[in-house]
Motif scaffolding. Sequence first.
Motif, PDB file in Angstrom:
ATOM      1  N   GLY A 100      40.759   9.846  10.469  1.00 16.57           N
ATOM      2  CA  GLY A 100      40.675   8.401  10.433  1.00 16.57           C
ATOM      3  C   GLY A 100      40.006   7.880   9.170  1.00 16.57           C
ATOM      4  O   GLY A 100      39.767   8.613   8.209  1.00 16.57           O
ATOM      5  N   THR A 101      39.685   6.612   9.191  1.00 12.81           N
ATOM      6  CA  THR A 101      39.099   5.956   8.022  1.00 12.81           C
ATOM      7  C   THR A 101      37.592   5.779   8.128  1.00 12.81           C
ATOM      8  O   THR A 101      36.939   5.431   7.154  1.00 12.81           O
ATOM      9  N   LYS A 102      37.037   6.025   9.319  1.00 16.14           N
ATOM     10  CA  LYS A 102      35.587   5.863   9.512  1.00 16.14           C
ATOM     11  C   LYS A 102      34.877   7.193   9.279  1.00 16.14           C
ATOM     12  O   LYS A 102      34.295   7.787  10.181  1.00 16.14           O
ATOM     13  N   VAL A 103      34.966   7.656   8.036  1.00 13.31           N
ATOM     14  CA  VAL A 103      34.333   8.900   7.603  1.00 13.31           C
ATOM     15  C   VAL A 103      33.246   8.549   6.604  1.00 13.31           C
ATOM     16  O   VAL A 103      33.523   7.937   5.569  1.00 13.31           O
ATOM     17  N   TYR A 104      32.019   8.921   6.910  1.00 16.80           N
ATOM     18  CA  TYR A 104      30.880   8.585   6.056  1.00 16.80           C
ATOM     19  C   TYR A 104      30.302   9.852   5.446  1.00 16.80           C
ATOM     20  O   TYR A 104      29.926  10.786   6.160  1.00 16.80           O
ATOM     21  N   ASP A 105      30.253   9.888   4.127  1.00 21.20           N
ATOM     22  CA  ASP A 105      29.627  10.996   3.406  1.00 21.20           C
ATOM     23  C   ASP A 105      28.288  10.486   2.876  1.00 21.20           C
ATOM     24  O   ASP A 105      28.236   9.652   1.971  1.00 21.20           O
ATOM     25  N   VAL A 106      27.205  10.987   3.446  1.00 18.37           N
ATOM     26  CA  VAL A 106      25.871  10.519   3.081  1.00 18.37           C
ATOM     27  C   VAL A 106      25.609  10.715   1.590  1.00 18.37           C
ATOM     28  O   VAL A 106      24.956   9.891   0.940  1.00 18.37           O
ATOM     29  N   LYS A 107      26.139  11.784   1.021  1.00 13.99           N
ATOM     30  CA  LYS A 107      25.938  12.032  -0.417  1.00 13.99           C
ATOM     31  C   LYS A 107      26.559  10.912  -1.247  1.00 13.99           C
ATOM     32  O   LYS A 107      25.988  10.492  -2.267  1.00 13.99           O
TER      33      LYS A 107
END
Length: 333
Positions: free
Chosen positions: A257-264
């Motif tokens: 999906g599009t709700k992918v969060y990469d903290v870096k």
Amino acid sequence: MSLSFIRVPTFHAISDPPLAFRIYPILPHHLLLHLNSHNNGLVSPISNFNFYSFIMFSEDSDYDSKPVMIREVWAENLESEFELIREIIDQYPYISMDTEFPGVVFRPGAGEKPFHLRRPSDHYRILKSNVDELCLIQVGLTLSDAAGNLPDLGTGNRFIWEFNFRDFDVARDAHAPDSIELLRRQGIDFDRNREEGVDSGRFAELMMSSGLVCNDSVSWVTFHSAYDFGYLVKILTRRRLPSGLEEFLSILRAFFGTKVYDVKHMMRFCASLYGGLDRVARTLEVDRAVGKCHQAGSDSLLTWHAFQKIRDIYFEKDGTEKYAGVLYGLEVF
């Protein structure tokens, strides 16, 4: 906060929890002090249990002092653990993920530009070369609700997951020796993985019907996760990664999906935050709640806690939505 170590039993009865759970019971504070001063923090062996590991736990507030259990997943309990995940994914749609793999064997040439000057397509070319050649070792998953609560499955514990794979053979397969030694020091038993680990093909089949992927209701939280998603795409498609970055990102969106969060990636917009996961956690004063670094289950939970803290400190006003869908190093807007 007091820290101590306990030995963990392996259960064998059908009525007991599945094999190889790591359990973190709450002990009275005075008992912890007694154990720390008289036995180097180690709980004395208890009869009738087969002890095999040492685990660290901590005491916090009422909810946080609920012990965290890493549900170690092997071939024998893979089906039952995915059944649990299918049952709770709607209630806990925030998925924090980490992987462990055998390092990096293909690197940029001596004449190539430094990391921050390379194009996303250059980063992807190197990533593809490594992921195509190497095998996944572990996947860690932390499931949470919007309030940050972990599933308790109707018990007095909280749970996260760690999947151990059999695909990698340290005697045969390509790897970076320093990475393998690091993972060994952190407790990964490569012989046990080969004998008892999960087959990645079966993992992929069960993941497809789990609600973890192809589900617009879930969000993924990660840290520097281009390689993590590269390995997941590889095992889900059962083929080498696509030749081009755009096709890879298209497949990524289809699965996750599009709700992918990469903290870096999000750290680019956070003053004073830099470095790896452990450094960021220290800066944010986020403690590792369970396990060790470079163990996928533990790192997935630390990633979730770091994301929560960053969200609350840096993105409380504007939210995090506009930073979704971008992986660090593969920034294509």
